[in-house]
Design a protein around this motif. Structure first.
Motif, mmCIF file in Angstrom:
data_model
loop_
_atom_site.group_PDB
_atom_site.id
_atom_site.type_symbol
_atom_site.label_atom_id
_atom_site.label_comp_id
_atom_site.label_asym_id
_atom_site.label_seq_id
_atom_site.Cartn_x
_atom_site.Cartn_y
_atom_site.Cartn_z
ATOM 1 N N ALA A 138 0.849 -1.208 0.000
ATOM 2 C CA ALA A 138 0.000 0.000 0.000
ATOM 3 C C ALA A 138 0.879 1.249 0.000
ATOM 4 N N GLN A 184 2.262 1.817 -3.482
ATOM 5 C CA GLN A 184 1.218 2.331 -4.401
ATOM 6 C C GLN A 184 0.957 3.804 -4.128
ATOM 7 N N LYS A 220 -8.635 2.506 -0.857
ATOM 8 C CA LYS A 220 -8.797 1.146 -1.398
ATOM 9 C C LYS A 220 -7.991 0.145 -0.592
ATOM 10 N N ARG A 221 -6.824 0.557 -0.098
ATOM 11 C CA ARG A 221 -5.866 -0.409 0.431
ATOM 12 C C ARG A 221 -5.776 -0.468 1.943
#
Ligand SMILES: C[S@@+](CC[C@H](N)C(=O)[O-])C[C@H]1O[C@@H](n2cnc3c(N)ncnc32)[C@H](O)[C@@H]1O
Length: 266
Positions: free
Chosen positions: A37, A40, A210-211
């Protein structure tokens, strides 16, 4: 982090904010999901590790100001994070050894580090409360074990309020905490900005939402200023965190997609 071969007492399959932040700061208390994460997030906003460091430097500068110039001896630090360089009690007690510091976090990984946070100067004291910011009354009740609320307290909300979305009533929560403080108390806050590096910060929020187990809501300057309603901001006011009383030109120039300020309760 390997803990003597024992499985860790928390879920490592999903990224957690305390551990992702630790990864950006170059720490070792993170797992594969946190690193993935974190990476990203770096793709979305390459300056995020530097921004995290700027935030840490802001935290240290505000504590130095509070323990020094402002004469504060009691600190309530909510959203402590995994111990890193210059933890609140270390900075405060390096200025005023008798400082008392209560740490609060809701992540079990931070709880496993509580011993490091409790290594107080014998002249002062520290305590740790495992609690959620959404329950300010529980925090206040716990903090009263160590802090005298009839005297000034510095409330530290550094890079935590982005984890409360608008439905959590964050302004009301901060108001509840501030209402419990004596006149002459302070609020020190930093908050990831929606309106600094806006495009990249929007991408960053998407990745993190999202993560990570925790969600994020970045706020603009006006949204962060609202947390200080009724309080008197000290110089230089609510500014980009790296511009809050920097001690060097390089500190001032460091990327920081956060708003930061310190205010006194009249
Ligand atoms: C980004 S870190 C900031 C750490 C430290 N304040 C700093 O600025 O260096 C956010 C911390 O807040 C904690 N946190 C997030 N939501 C929380 C909540 N609702 N109640 C208590 N702690 C929370 C996380 O576990 C994490 O340790």
């Amino acid at each position: 982090m390997v803990m003597g071969g024992e499985p860790p007492p928390f879920d490592t399959s999903v990224a957690h904010t305390a551990r992702v932040y630790n990864y950006w700061l170059g720490g070792k208390d993170n797992f594969a999901a946190d690193r993935a994460a974190g990476e990203q997030a770096i793709k979305a906003f390459p300056a995020i590790p530097l921004s995290a460091r700027s935030n840490r430097a802001f935290l240290a500068r505000t504590v130095r100001f509070l323990a020094g110039e402002a004469g504060i001896r009691q600190f309530l630090d909510i959203g402590t994070g995994i111990p890193s360089a210059d933890n609140t009690h270390e900075v405060a007690q390096s200025v005023a050894p008798a400082s008392r510091v209560v740490y609060v976090d809701n992540d079990p990984i931070v709880l496993t580090h509580a011993r490091a946070l409790l290594a107080s100067d014998p002249a002062g004291a520290t305590d740790y409360i495992d609690a959620d910011l959404r329950n300010p009354q529980q925090i206040l009740a716990g903090a009263r074990r160590l802090l005298d609320f009839s005297r000034p307290v510095a409330l530290m909300l550094v890079a935590i309020l982005q984890h409360l979305d608008d439905e959590d009533a964050p302004y009301q929560i901060v108001q509840t905490l501030v209402d419990a403080l004596a006149s002459g108390s302070y609020l020190a806050m930093s908050h990831p900005a929606k309106d600094i590096d806006a495009e990249e910060m929007a991408k960053l929020a998407n990745v993190l939402n999202k993560r990570m187990a925790e969600t994020v809501t970045f706020r603009d300057r006006a949204g962060v200023a609202r947390f200080f309603d009724g309080l008197e901001l000290v110089e230089p006011g609510l500014v980009q965190a790296s511009k809050w009383r920097p001690t060097s030109e390089s500190e001032a120039a460091s990327p920081a997609a956060l708003w930061g300020g310190v205010a006194r309760k009249p």
